[in-house]
Motif scaffolding. Sequence first.
Motif, PDB file in Angstrom:
ATOM      1  N   GLU A 159      -7.736   0.477  -2.378  1.00  0.00           N
ATOM      2  CA  GLU A 159      -7.116   0.467  -1.046  1.00  0.00           C
ATOM      3  C   GLU A 159      -7.963  -0.323  -0.055  1.00  0.00           C
ATOM      4  O   GLU A 159      -7.431  -1.071   0.782  1.00  0.00           O
ATOM      5  N   PRO A 215      -4.628   8.609   4.365  1.00  0.00           N
ATOM      6  CA  PRO A 215      -4.614   9.030   2.957  1.00  0.00           C
ATOM      7  C   PRO A 215      -4.187  10.498   2.865  1.00  0.00           C
ATOM      8  O   PRO A 215      -4.467  11.290   3.761  1.00  0.00           O
ATOM      9  N   PRO A 225     -10.690   6.903   1.105  1.00  0.00           N
ATOM     10  CA  PRO A 225      -9.942   5.746   0.583  1.00  0.00           C
ATOM     11  C   PRO A 225     -10.556   5.252  -0.723  1.00  0.00           C
ATOM     12  O   PRO A 225     -11.771   5.292  -0.912  1.00  0.00           O
ATOM     13  N   CYS A 274       0.838  -1.203   0.000  1.00  0.00           N
ATOM     14  CA  CYS A 274       0.000   0.000   0.000  1.00  0.00           C
ATOM     15  C   CYS A 274       0.869   1.247   0.000  1.00  0.00           C
ATOM     16  O   CYS A 274       1.698   1.443   0.901  1.00  0.00           O
ATOM     17  N   LEU A 332       0.074   4.201   0.675  1.00  0.00           N
ATOM     18  CA  LEU A 332      -0.226   5.134   1.770  1.00  0.00           C
ATOM     19  C   LEU A 332       0.822   5.051   2.874  1.00  0.00           C
ATOM     20  O   LEU A 332       1.071   6.031   3.576  1.00  0.00           O
ATOM     21  N   LEU A 382      -8.370   1.360   7.167  1.00  0.00           N
ATOM     22  CA  LEU A 382      -7.014   1.661   6.724  1.00  0.00           C
ATOM     23  C   LEU A 382      -6.151   2.055   7.913  1.00  0.00           C
ATOM     24  O   LEU A 382      -6.568   2.889   8.725  1.00  0.00           O
TER      25      LEU A 382
END
Length: 254
Positions: free
Chosen positions: A172, A162, A168, A90, A92, A158
């Motif tokens: 994701e 972000p 998101p 990911c 992020l 998450l």
Amino acid sequence: MLDLDEYHAALAALDWQVELGADEAILDAPVNRYEAAAEARAAAPEPPAPPQPGPPPMVEQDHVADAEAAARAASSLDGLRAAMAAFEGCELKRGSRNLVFCDGDPGARVMIVGEAPGRNEDLEGKPFVGQAGQLLDRMFGAIGLSRHEGSLYITNVLPWRPPRNRDPSDEEIAMLRPFLHRHIELAAPDILVVMGNTSAMALLNRRGILRMRGTWAEALGRPVLPMTHPAYLLRNVAAKREAWADLLSLKARL
């Protein structure tokens, strides 16, 4: 050979044609331009052969499958935290300060699933610690539930913030859903409270929290209560009355 008079007559005729706009001499016999073009193509060099195709491009790594494998391998919440911290699929993660894993008592009967960390959560590494978190504490405190007294456990879909607190993406959510499912299995709460569209999408595969709120559903074999996110309540004070009704429904279910 032309005599002088004929020469001057021919020159005058040529000047007259130039004045009329003639700029090209015409041959005695017509020219077939199609044959000329074909002869030019035949005389032209052969074009270079097209490049041979190279090896096929590398297939993008299936990060969802990687997340599923890492989540299944975790046998404890500490192991799951470590697996999420090591997960590189990911993007992020690269722009976040901290992994936001959980807060509260993992043995609590009620587990709240939020959306994603904000700025304060990213700085402290805990979910719901900003203004929305303070409102959440007051809301659940009104029905006798507290993250500090062992009756609430809190996480997010998450674990990384972000950029600019944007919503998101579906990609994701899909990528990190296996970690959330394993988190719920390991914490084993009696009831799930999903707050906001992102958590509703992750667990119920639906959006439209304003229509869904207050209506009990089921996910992973557990009852689920969708609720509006505290950040929404901060912007829409009138919606707090509906949130209070949802809290009373939760209290009755407990």
